[in-house]
Design a protein around this motif. Structure first.
Motif, PDB file in Angstrom:
ATOM      1  N   ALA A 575       0.792  -1.237   0.112  1.00 41.06           N
ATOM      2  CA  ALA A 575       0.041   0.149  -0.080  1.00 41.06           C
ATOM      3  C   ALA A 575       0.839   1.170   0.052  1.00 41.06           C
ATOM      4  O   ALA A 575       0.570   2.275  -0.786  1.00 41.06           O
ATOM      5  CB  ALA A 575      -0.893  -0.070   1.207  1.00 41.06           C
ATOM      6  N   ILE A 576       2.029   1.414   0.813  1.00 36.31           N
ATOM      7  CA  ILE A 576       2.756   2.230   0.904  1.00 36.31           C
ATOM      8  C   ILE A 576       3.262   2.575  -0.536  1.00 36.31           C
ATOM      9  O   ILE A 576       3.467   3.826  -1.111  1.00 36.31           O
ATOM     10  CB  ILE A 576       3.883   2.305   1.934  1.00 36.31           C
ATOM     11  N   MET A 578       2.024   1.985  -3.523  1.00 37.80           N
ATOM     12  CA  MET A 578       0.789   2.527  -4.125  1.00 37.80           C
ATOM     13  C   MET A 578       0.889   3.774  -3.884  1.00 37.80           C
ATOM     14  O   MET A 578       0.527   4.685  -4.603  1.00 37.80           O
ATOM     15  CB  MET A 578      -0.194   1.626  -3.885  1.00 37.80           C
ATOM     16  N   MET A 579       0.771   4.353  -2.689  1.00 39.38           N
ATOM     17  CA  MET A 579       0.623   5.856  -2.189  1.00 39.38           C
ATOM     18  C   MET A 579       1.721   6.378  -2.875  1.00 39.38           C
ATOM     19  O   MET A 579       1.450   7.352  -3.244  1.00 39.38           O
ATOM     20  CB  MET A 579       0.752   5.696  -0.831  1.00 39.38           C
TER      21      MET A 579
ATOM     22  N   ILE B 192       1.528   9.801   8.206  1.00 33.80           N
ATOM     23  CA  ILE B 192       1.714   8.896   6.921  1.00 33.80           C
ATOM     24  C   ILE B 192       0.084   8.508   6.772  1.00 33.80           C
ATOM     25  O   ILE B 192      -0.360   8.052   5.772  1.00 33.80           O
ATOM     26  CB  ILE B 192       2.592   7.521   7.057  1.00 33.80           C
ATOM     27  N   LEU B 195      -1.451  10.633   4.419  1.00 33.20           N
ATOM     28  CA  LEU B 195      -1.291  10.581   3.091  1.00 33.20           C
ATOM     29  C   LEU B 195      -1.794   9.193   2.419  1.00 33.20           C
ATOM     30  O   LEU B 195      -2.235   9.064   1.400  1.00 33.20           O
ATOM     31  CB  LEU B 195       0.325  10.304   3.002  1.00 33.20           C
ATOM     32  N   LYS B 196      -2.005   8.218   3.262  1.00 30.05           N
ATOM     33  CA  LYS B 196      -2.542   6.943   2.931  1.00 30.05           C
ATOM     34  C   LYS B 196      -4.141   7.248   2.523  1.00 30.05           C
ATOM     35  O   LYS B 196      -4.498   6.900   1.319  1.00 30.05           O
ATOM     36  CB  LYS B 196      -2.586   5.774   3.886  1.00 30.05           C
ATOM     37  N   PHE B 199      -4.014   9.346  -0.965  1.00 32.85           N
ATOM     38  CA  PHE B 199      -3.757   8.843  -1.898  1.00 32.85           C
ATOM     39  C   PHE B 199      -3.948   7.364  -2.402  1.00 32.85           C
ATOM     40  O   PHE B 199      -3.720   7.382  -3.627  1.00 32.85           O
ATOM     41  CB  PHE B 199      -2.250   9.349  -2.228  1.00 32.85           C
ATOM     42  N   ILE B 200      -4.027   6.672  -1.424  1.00 28.65           N
ATOM     43  CA  ILE B 200      -4.297   5.239  -1.865  1.00 28.65           C
ATOM     44  C   ILE B 200      -5.472   5.088  -2.340  1.00 28.65           C
ATOM     45  O   ILE B 200      -6.505   5.531  -1.971  1.00 28.65           O
ATOM     46  CB  ILE B 200      -4.098   4.208  -0.651  1.00 28.65           C
ATOM     47  N   PRO B 201      -5.497   4.481  -3.781  1.00 26.31           N
ATOM     48  CA  PRO B 201      -6.850   4.479  -4.758  1.00 26.31           C
ATOM     49  C   PRO B 201      -7.641   3.238  -3.962  1.00 26.31           C
ATOM     50  O   PRO B 201      -7.097   2.415  -3.848  1.00 26.31           O
ATOM     51  CB  PRO B 201      -6.398   4.285  -5.777  1.00 26.31           C
TER      52      PRO B 201
END
Lengths: 613, 480
Positions: A575-576, A578-579, B192, B195-196, B199-201
């Motif tokens: 996931a990180i 991907m981010m 963090i 941000l997750k 931005f994480i889709p």
């Protein structure tokens, strides 16, 4: 309009707005807001108004009753009501949960004794249903309960109390509070007494000599001598009280401060009426031996199969009848009620004492050791001395002896404040005294079920063997693709009848899962996977065969563990990555686009300037 | 007499950016992004930028530059008397929004002073702080008045000395401030997670219609596209100004600001909330709840947080002000077309905002109702603007007014397709969707919406002849 005019306008506005600025520094008041009602003493009228307000504002947990409606006279001698407040969830129902009785103002001049019960009422209704709140916003929750001590050593006192405990108590108990049992006496004492001055009126306002006028010299009954258990046994006794003064424990003289009320002289069980011989002019005569022949002493004195059904005295007053009308006894007394109280707290002043039965004899009760222990645990809150009633002085016909003897309740009398504070302490003492004794009330309510079990197994103390739970909640995120595993350790496993996990999804009703034993005292259960974006709350519930429940967290479900269900693109390294990719992509497009277009524009402008446009 | 214009292209761009960048970038974008699937939402939002906002901005810039008349005048000129009420609708909606927007700006100013004066100390209960503020009308009104006065002060000084100058100062300042807040938020312990969530889709969201619609709506409202602002500001551009590239710059610029604000808000929220469930509650709390209760509380937990809070709320106030003055200007421009002098028009508009904003200041339910009713009114506004291009003929419009000889980039046929086909379709979908939501959540609000819209539309259409003659065919109309 010139600029200067505008400046004037601006200034005017600012000056009007300044009070708005001032008001900005809203203070973080961490004392309960209702405490402002305790800056002075209530009287009967102001208390009645407040009780009605509370009942109408909290119909989900409060019911207000005028207990005199259940008495012979329908009101007190002067026409007032004896207000009783029932605080519980589902207040219209009688549920299978322990019931607590809190009574104040048996005696008119003991003003503090009705303030403390009022404070309890406000504390419970005010905090009911509120989530655990960081009242003082210091990052810790519920770390400094109201008990006049600085529990968390931060220099502040009582600034962060447990809302969950209050909610839990209301949901799991039925609390009956009668703040002012003797409203006539209190109102009279308000007329004749002053703050800071001792003395004053003690009894109610019964017109003893029936001359139609209330006169201090002749009238009034000491309500705390008007209960029928062993009523008037010690009427002739002169005793020495603790401060060396000779007083009458209990008196037949109406003028006395401890007058226990008139003899009953009434055939409560209707067995005195016997057939007359045929030659007798009236068909029935009274057998005088069958009036008041079975007084309340737990003995079937007349051997008729009924116990204590024809008292010789007591309950002559509407105020004491008010109590009778709700209390369920174990004998055949007439006019008693339906509620079996586990614990009762009767407030008086002064003395700084916690008093337990018997009052009428020096003999100990069978539960003497339990009383001492329970008293000591309550004394941890107010620091008062725990003594037996007869150690103070012998009485007869008091509330506690009747509650214990006839109903087998565990009753305590609490004498508030010291001798220097006296009967009418200055108003600044109200809040500290109420806070000091709040913990006593809450403890009695909270541990009533343990007390019941201890009493039923004749335990010597409250420290009876009970199951309990060891659990630490660590995982506050779950994924929507996995079930949530809960593992607890049950202490005293052999005593645990059931171990149950309760969970609720997004605030809906709690669902039950029986936990399974996996050996070594450990139990597990799985909360089924939920949709992403939901919040799940859960708690664990273990009970023993008597019916005492222990929860984890302690005041579930007012407080519960919770976790958030997240999407299955979890939080691992994938996931990180991907981010990071997304950040680069998005910023590339947006900032890249911005820079690119700005560049084009800059070049274009330069061109236009050079091209002489 | 020197005409009152933007002194340079950059002045115009900064002003347009200031109008676009408002509270919506700072408190709405982060919320929506976190709620609707993070990276997925952002992808949809970027797509919406190209498929709604930028094309509409281009249309508006083209219209304003060509007619050099206010919104109403532009509609009169392009579409004649029959459709002038459309222009009036646009002006009315933007003005009605401004009435309560000044109240909102008042909130941000109050919170700036609150945090600057140490009112966000550790231990303060921000929830009761907010609710007691909201329920004390005179306080809210006081700040509403200050907001209106500030806006009035700016617009009465005109375009170059007022609007342009203010934006030149405030816009860079606000960007700097929010960047500082964002950098600070990145240093927080659990930043963090912010941000997750941003931005994480959440890939499955791509199949979720609600997400697409919300992304479209966010882009539309955030860029202030289709609201009449762009027409109005374009009126004041110098004689030969580019249209297409400026639209791209404004679009990218607006989104850049949103991204920074998103980091600032979400990293603070997820970085300082004790659990993720708590942070999520902040997102569900609505714009004012998130900003004035949750964020304010979180700021108060850190020692330097009070300073960051002041920085944050100050930048919000600047953003609000630059948007407020654009709202004023839309109406003032129209009034000037009707023959009023700028100063006079500014007085009237400021007074109207003061008075008609009072109900929203006194009662937050009124404010919420007005917000629900009139922000949806922007949807027809966008449609009406595209209608100009459609009626004129998209290709014709594009070659005549967008790809002029002053244009720095060439806009291809894609624009025609978007304007003629996509835009009406997007409008229709969003309109139906949001109307249905209003009906579902509060039939009462829907009823008030129907009544208010109906009344306004009826009056505008009924009196279109009058509107035409007042705002367009005046004999002594001032030339711009």
């Amino acid at each position: 309009m010139k600029n200067s005019h505008m400046l004037v306008v601006l200034l005017i506005v600012l000056s009007v707005a300044f009070p708005a600025f001032q008001g900005m520094q809203d203070s973080a008041n961490t004392a309960p807001s209702f405490e402002e009602l305790f800056s002075g003493y209530f009287n009967y009228t102001s208390m009645s108004i407040e009780l009605h307000k509370i009942a109408s504002e909290h119909p989900d947990i409060v019911r207000l009753y005028d207990l005199t409606k259940n008495t012979e006279y329908g009101a007190t001698w002067m026409g007032r009501a004896v207000w009783a407040v029932k605080i519980s969830d589902n207040p219209d129902m009688e549920e299978n949960e322990p019931k607590i009785l809190v009574v104040g103002a048996h005696h008119a001049r003991e003003w503090m004794s009705y303030e403390v019960p009022m404070y309890l009422i406000y504390y419970l209704v005010d905090n009911y249903g509120k989530p655990p709140t960081d009242n003082d916003n210091d990052g810790l929750v519920d770390e400094d309960p109201i008990d006049m001590k600085d529990n968390d050593n931060d220099g502040l006192i009582d600034e962060d109390w447990s809302e969950a405990q209050a909610t839990w108590i209301v949901n799991h108990r039925e609390i009956w509070v009668i703040p002012m049992l003797n409203p006539d006496g209190v109102e009279y004492d308000h007329q004749i007494s002053n703050l800071g001055v001792n003395g004053g009126w003690r009894k109610n306002c019964r017109d003893n000599n029936k001359n139609g006028v209330f006169d201090e010299q002749f009238d009034g009954v000491d309500l705390n001598r008007n209960y029928p258990y062993m009523w008037a046994r010690n009427r002739y006794m002169q005793v020495i009280s603790r401060n060396g003064i000779a007083i009458t424990a209990d008196s037949s003289n109406p003028a006395s401060d401890t007058y226990h009320g008139p003899d009953d002289n009434y055939d409560d069980d209707g067995d005195a009426l016997v057939h007359a011989p045929d030659w007798f002019p009236q068909h029935y005569i009274y057998d005088w031996n069958k009036i008041d022949e079975d007084p309340v002493d737990s003995v079937d004195n007349d051997n008729d199969g009924l116990v204590d059904e024809d008292k010789d005295g007591g309950f002559s007053e509407p105020e004491t009848q008010a109590i009778r009308s709700i209390v369920k006894t174990l004998d055949d007394e007439e006019g008693t009620g339906n509620i079996s109280f586990s614990i009762s707290l009767s407030y008086h002043s002064f003395g700084e004492l916690i008093v337990y039965p018997w009052g009428y004899t020096y003999d100990p009760t069978p539960d003497d050791s339990l009383f001492k222990d329970l008293g000591a645990r309550m004394a941890r809150y107010n620091g008062y001395k725990v003594i037996k009633g007869s150690d103070l002085y012998l009485t007869s016909g008091d509330l506690d002896d009747w509650l214990y003897g006839a109903a087998h309740t565990l009753p305590f009398t609490i004498e508030l404040n010291s001798q220097e504070d006296g009967f009418h302490p200055m108003p600044e003492k109200i809040v500290p005294t109420c806070r000091l004794n709040l913990g006593v009330n809450l403890y009695a309510a909270e541990y009533a079920d343990v007390a019941d079990e201890a009493k039923s197994i004749n335990a010597k103390s409250m420290n009876i063997p009970l199951p309990s739970i060891e659990y630490e909640h660590t995982k506050d995120i779950a994924l929507c693709t996995e079930d949530y595993r809960v593992v607890v350790r049950v202490v005293n496993e052999s005593l645990a009848k059931e171990v149950v996990l309760w969970y609720s999804v997004d605030g809906w009703r709690y669902n039950r899962i029986n936990m399974s034993s996996i050996g070594g005292g450990y139990y597990e259960a799985y909360i089924p996977r939920q949709e992403a974006g939901t919040v799940v709350r859960y708690y664990i519930d273990v009970c023993d065969s008597f019916g005492v429940h222990i929860y984890s967290p302690k005041y579930a479900e007012a407080e519960a563990y919770e976790y958030f269900v997240d999407y299955d693109i979890g939080h691992g390294p994938g996931a990180i990555f991907m981010m990071a990719v997304m950040i680069i992509l998005v910023c590339g497009i947006i900032y890249g686009g911005l820079i690119k277009t700005l560049n084009i524009a800059i070049k274009a402008e330069r061109r236009k300037i050079d091209g002489g446009r | 007499m020197a005409e009152d214009r933007f002194t340079s292209r950059w002045g115009f761009i900064l002003a347009a950016l200031g109008a676009a960048i408002g509270t919506g970038n700072i408190w709405r974008f982060p919320r929506e992004a976190a709620k609707y699937g993070g990276g997925a939402f952002i992808v949809a939002w970027i797509i919406a930028l190209f498929l709604w906002s930028i094309p509409l901005l281009m249309t508006e810039f083209a219209i304003g530059r060509k007619t050099r008349k206010s919104v109403i005048g532009s509609f009169a000129e392009f579409l004649g008397e029959k459709y002038v009420w459309m222009g009036a609708w646009i002006v009315f909606v933007s003005t009605a929004i401004n009435f309560y927007y000044s109240v909102v700006m008042g909130w941000t100013i109050r919170y700036f002073f609150l945090s600057a004066s140490g009112g966000l100390y550790k231990g303060v209960n921000t929830s009761s702080l907010w609710y007691s503020f909201i329920s004390t009308p005179y306080k809210v009104i006081a700040f509403h008045v200050i907001a209106v006065l500030l806006g009035w002060f700016v617009v009465r000084r005109g375009v170059s000395k007022g609007i342009e100058l203010t934006n030149k100062i405030l816009l860079p300042s606000l960007l700097f401030l929010i960047t500082v807040a964002a950098i600070w938020s990145l240093t927080l312990p659990n930043a963090i997670n912010g941000l997750k969530y941003m931005f994480i889709p959440r890939v499955h969201m791509f199949g979720n219609a609600e997400m697409w619609i919300h992304a479209l709506a966010q882009s539309a409202w955030s860029c202030s596209a289709g609201m009449g602002m762009a027409i109005t500001y374009a009126v004041y551009t110098k004689k030969r100004e580019d249209v297409a590239l400026n639209a791209f710059i404004v679009g990218f610029g607006n989104n850049s600001a949103s991204l920074i604000a998103g980091v600032a808000v979400l990293c603070t929220l997820f970085g300082l909330s004790p659990t993720i469930a708590d942070a999520y509650r902040g997102i569900e709390a609505g714009s004012s709840g998130l900003t004035f209760i949750h964020l304010a509380h979180l700021f108060s937990l850190m020692p330097v947080g009070a300073l960051i809070a002041a920085i944050f709320f100050l930048s919000m106030s600047f953003a609000a002000l630059t948007s407020l003055i654009s709202g004023f200007e839309i109406a003032i421009c129209s009034l000037m077309d009707a023959g009023f002098e700028r100063k006079r028009a500014a007085n009237y508009i400021a007074l109207a905002t003061l008075l008609f904003g009072l109900p929203s200041a006194i009662s937050i339910s009124v404010l919420e109702n007005q917000d629900a009713v009139w922000s949806l009114g922007l949807l027809p506004s966008g449609l009406f603007i595209s209608f100009i291009a459609i009626k004129y003929g998209a290709s014709k419009f594009r070659s005549a007014f967008i790809n002029t000889e002053d244009s720095d980039i060439f806009v291809g046929k894609w624009w025609d397709l978007i304007i003629c086909l996509l835009l009406p379709a997007e409008f229709f979908i969003m309109f139906v969707w949001f109307m249905a939501e209003v009906v579902k959540t509060s039939p009462l609000t829907f009823a008030t919406l129907v009544i208010q819209w109906g009344t306004v539309m009826f009056l505008l259409v009924r009196f279109r002849k009058k509107l035409y003659s007042i705002f367009y065919s005046r004999k002594e109309g001032k030339k711009k």
